[in-house]
Design an enzyme around this catalytic site. Structure first.
Site, PDB file in Angstrom:
ATOM      1  N   LYS A 110      -1.091  56.527 -10.071  1.00 54.34           N
ATOM      2  CA  LYS A 110      -0.013  56.385 -11.057  1.00 54.34           C
ATOM      3  C   LYS A 110       0.283  54.919 -11.359  1.00 54.34           C
ATOM      4  O   LYS A 110       0.546  54.560 -12.503  1.00 54.34           O
ATOM      5  CB  LYS A 110       1.256  57.102 -10.587  1.00 54.34           C
ATOM      6  CG  LYS A 110       1.099  58.615 -10.612  1.00 54.34           C
ATOM      7  CD  LYS A 110       2.400  59.336 -10.383  1.00 54.34           C
ATOM      8  CE  LYS A 110       2.184  60.838 -10.410  1.00 54.34           C
ATOM      9  NZ  LYS A 110       3.374  61.605 -10.087  1.00 54.34           N
ATOM     10  N   LYS A 191      -7.217  67.903 -11.643  1.00 56.87           N
ATOM     11  CA  LYS A 191      -6.246  68.998 -11.450  1.00 56.87           C
ATOM     12  C   LYS A 191      -5.389  69.217 -12.699  1.00 56.87           C
ATOM     13  O   LYS A 191      -5.160  68.267 -13.459  1.00 56.87           O
ATOM     14  CB  LYS A 191      -5.379  68.742 -10.216  1.00 56.87           C
ATOM     15  CG  LYS A 191      -4.386  67.663 -10.401  1.00 56.87           C
ATOM     16  CD  LYS A 191      -3.363  67.611  -9.275  1.00 56.87           C
ATOM     17  CE  LYS A 191      -2.384  66.511  -9.643  1.00 56.87           C
ATOM     18  NZ  LYS A 191      -1.285  66.249  -8.831  1.00 56.87           N
ATOM     19  N   LYS A 194       1.151  68.115 -15.340  1.00 55.08           N
ATOM     20  CA  LYS A 194       2.204  68.208 -16.349  1.00 55.08           C
ATOM     21  C   LYS A 194       2.025  67.145 -17.410  1.00 55.08           C
ATOM     22  O   LYS A 194       2.440  67.316 -18.537  1.00 55.08           O
ATOM     23  CB  LYS A 194       3.571  67.980 -15.690  1.00 55.08           C
ATOM     24  CG  LYS A 194       4.046  69.138 -14.844  1.00 55.08           C
ATOM     25  CD  LYS A 194       5.342  68.752 -14.130  1.00 55.08           C
ATOM     26  CE  LYS A 194       5.687  69.749 -13.052  1.00 55.08           C
ATOM     27  NZ  LYS A 194       6.469  69.184 -11.968  1.00 55.08           N
TER      28      LYS A 194
HETATM   29  P1  TYM Z   1       5.178  68.529  -8.425  1.00 54.13           P
HETATM   30  O1  TYM Z   1       6.453  68.638  -9.155  1.00 54.13           O
HETATM   31  O2  TYM Z   1       4.093  67.670  -9.008  1.00 54.13           O
HETATM   32  O3  TYM Z   1       4.563  69.967  -8.209  1.00 54.13           O
HETATM   33  C1  TYM Z   1       5.311  71.040  -7.652  1.00 54.13           C
HETATM   34  C2  TYM Z   1       4.409  71.885  -6.769  1.00 54.13           C
HETATM   35  O4  TYM Z   1       3.285  72.347  -7.533  1.00 54.13           O
HETATM   36  C3  TYM Z   1       2.058  72.034  -6.845  1.00 54.13           C
HETATM   37  N1  TYM Z   1       1.020  71.735  -7.851  1.00 54.13           N
HETATM   38  C4  TYM Z   1      -0.153  72.369  -7.912  1.00 54.13           C
HETATM   39  N2  TYM Z   1      -0.677  73.367  -7.167  1.00 54.13           N
HETATM   40  C5  TYM Z   1      -1.914  73.808  -7.507  1.00 54.13           C
HETATM   41  N3  TYM Z   1      -2.634  73.312  -8.539  1.00 54.13           N
HETATM   42  C6  TYM Z   1      -2.159  72.311  -9.309  1.00 54.13           C
HETATM   43  N4  TYM Z   1      -2.857  71.833 -10.335  1.00 54.13           N
HETATM   44  C7  TYM Z   1      -0.847  71.791  -9.006  1.00 54.13           C
HETATM   45  N5  TYM Z   1      -0.074  70.823  -9.562  1.00 54.13           N
HETATM   46  C8  TYM Z   1       1.064  70.803  -8.840  1.00 54.13           C
HETATM   47  C9  TYM Z   1       2.383  70.786  -6.028  1.00 54.13           C
HETATM   48  O5  TYM Z   1       1.487  70.646  -4.936  1.00 54.13           O
HETATM   49  C10 TYM Z   1       3.805  71.073  -5.580  1.00 54.13           C
HETATM   50  O6  TYM Z   1       3.808  71.888  -4.426  1.00 54.13           O
HETATM   51  N6  TYM Z   1       6.153  65.393  -4.633  1.00 54.13           N
HETATM   52  C11 TYM Z   1       6.304  66.740  -5.125  1.00 54.13           C
HETATM   53  C12 TYM Z   1       7.738  67.214  -5.221  1.00 54.13           C
HETATM   54  C13 TYM Z   1       8.535  67.092  -3.962  1.00 54.13           C
HETATM   55  C14 TYM Z   1       8.415  67.900  -2.805  1.00 54.13           C
HETATM   56  C15 TYM Z   1       9.426  67.469  -1.919  1.00 54.13           C
HETATM   57  C16 TYM Z   1       7.535  68.924  -2.437  1.00 54.13           C
HETATM   58  C17 TYM Z   1       9.557  66.237  -3.761  1.00 54.13           C
HETATM   59  N7  TYM Z   1      10.115  66.470  -2.530  1.00 54.13           N
HETATM   60  C18 TYM Z   1       9.612  68.039  -0.649  1.00 54.13           C
HETATM   61  C19 TYM Z   1       7.709  69.498  -1.163  1.00 54.13           C
HETATM   62  C20 TYM Z   1       8.721  69.054  -0.288  1.00 54.13           C
HETATM   63  C21 TYM Z   1       5.725  66.832  -6.524  1.00 54.13           C
HETATM   64  O7  TYM Z   1       5.636  65.857  -7.249  1.00 54.13           O
HETATM   65  O8  TYM Z   1       5.425  68.106  -6.907  1.00 54.13           O
END
Ligand code: TYM
Length: 325
Positions: A110, A191, A194
């Site tokens: 990023k 992957k 968003k």
């Molecule tokens: P975020 O918002 O990018 O994504 C939310 C969840 O979706 C999963 N994910 C995917 N799983 C499978 N294939 C994909 N292409 C894909 N894209 C996203 C992510 O693995 C995630 O589980 N850092 C985290 C948010 C966060 C968090 C936390 C997660 C903040 N605090 C505490 C767990 C515990 C994030 O940016 O997820």
């Protein structure tokens, strides 16, 4: 009962990767000891319009409810409503090292894409560790891309406990067997995301059925015509098989064995995705048109989450030598 915490960023629109990699797991493992948060503070690491952030946060809460999170069972809350997250973040920033944050793959990706990136982009995984450790979480259901952040969380918890005495539960990640890494439909080496996808690359939860059909029909596969699950040699087709299998609770191999032509398989996949998402979409619309109900759910979540998080923050602050009020 398993103490669970997980989170999702309210930036962008929720896609099928988020749903299959995380949210579906959240729904099936929800219990009175499960905490799910919409991490609006994390969304501030990138430049996001304030009005858009407000709307996306509400969209995200409504999406989780529509997908099946029951606020009478689990705790669903917005991160910034619980002050302990930002407070513990500071304590843990004084435990984490610059070197380990600078090595995070997501930070490198990023930060490489922008000039003058925000410091929050570097320290982001510390805030994520705070989210998790504040709830004494034992298990963290996430997609594959969060593994490294989870390892850091474990390392910080262990380091804190060794230096300041037993304070935090050391969590483990829970990555699903199927659809842990849903790939972009146009570029299956990347992957589904968003923000970065090509226009036809991501399947969003609230895409119109005709759009879902079009995206799946146009999804990149290969030309050998062999119906087989092989993510290395056939990444496009294998990604579609993985999505099918996750929606239908089968294995991708079983799904592949039923088809001989890509076209038939793609038509059935589109029908399955449309049918599976239809009730979520209807419920989402209802929730989104009732701001009073949404706001009451958010207030309840903040109260429940704060009651769990504050004592853990106090425990950590005391262990580090802060005298408290
Ligand atoms: P975020 O918002 O990018 O994504 C939310 C969840 O979706 C999963 N994910 C995917 N799983 C499978 N294939 C994909 N292409 C894909 N894209 C996203 C992510 O693995 C995630 O589980 N850092 C985290 C948010 C966060 C968090 C936390 C997660 C903040 N605090 C505490 C767990 C515990 C994030 O940016 O997820």
């Amino acid at each position: 009962m398993m103490r669970i915490l997980s989170g999702i960023q309210p930036s962008g629109s929720t896609h099928v990767g988020n749903y299959l990699g995380a949210i579906k797991q959240w729904v099936s493992s929800q219990n009175p000891d499960a905490y799910y948060c919409v991490v609006d503070l994390h969304a501030l690491t990138l430049d996001i319009d304030p009005e858009e952030l407000r709307e996306k946060t509400l969209d995200c809460v409504a999406t989780l409810l529509a997908a099946g999170i029951d606020p009478e069972i689990a705790t669903l809350f917005v991160q910034s409503n619980v002050a302990a997250h930002a407070k513990l973040n500071w304590l843990l920033e004084c435990v984490a090292t610059f070197g380990e944050l600078n090595r995070m793959t997501q930070f490198k990706e990023k930060s490489g894409r922008q000039k003058g990136y925000r410091v929050g982009l570097l320290t982001y995984p510390v805030l994520m560790a705070s989210d998790i450790l504040l709830y004494d979480a034992q298990q963290v259901p996430v997609g594959d891309d969060q593994r490294q952040h989870l390892e850091l969380t474990r390392a910080l918890a262990e380091r804190f406990n060794a230096r300041y005495g037993p304070t935090f539960t050391v969590p483990v990640g829970f990555v699903p067997h199927a659809a842990a890494r849903v790939m972009d439909l146009q570029e299956p080496s990347r992957k589904m995301s968003k923000s970065l996808s090509s226009p036809l690359g991501s399947l969003y939860l609230f895409d119109e059925p005709s759009e879902i059909e079009k995206k799946i029909k146009k999804a990149v596969t290969d030309t050998d015509g062999e119906m087989r699950f092989d993510p290395k040699k056939k990444p496009g087709l294998s990604n579609l098989l993985d999505i099918f299998a996750s929606f239908s609770n089968e294995t991708p191999q079983d799904v592949a064995s039923r088809y001989s032509r890509y076209g038939d398989f793609k038509s059935d996949l589109a029908a399955l995705v449309i049918e599976s998402l239809a009730p979520i979409r209807t419920r989402y619309r209802e929730l989104r048109s009732d701001p009073g109900q949404l706001s009451a759910i958010i207030t309840l979540g903040a109260k429940k989450a704060s009651a769990s998080a504050e004592p853990v923050y106090e425990r950590a602050a005391k262990a580090m030598g802060l005298i408290g009020g």
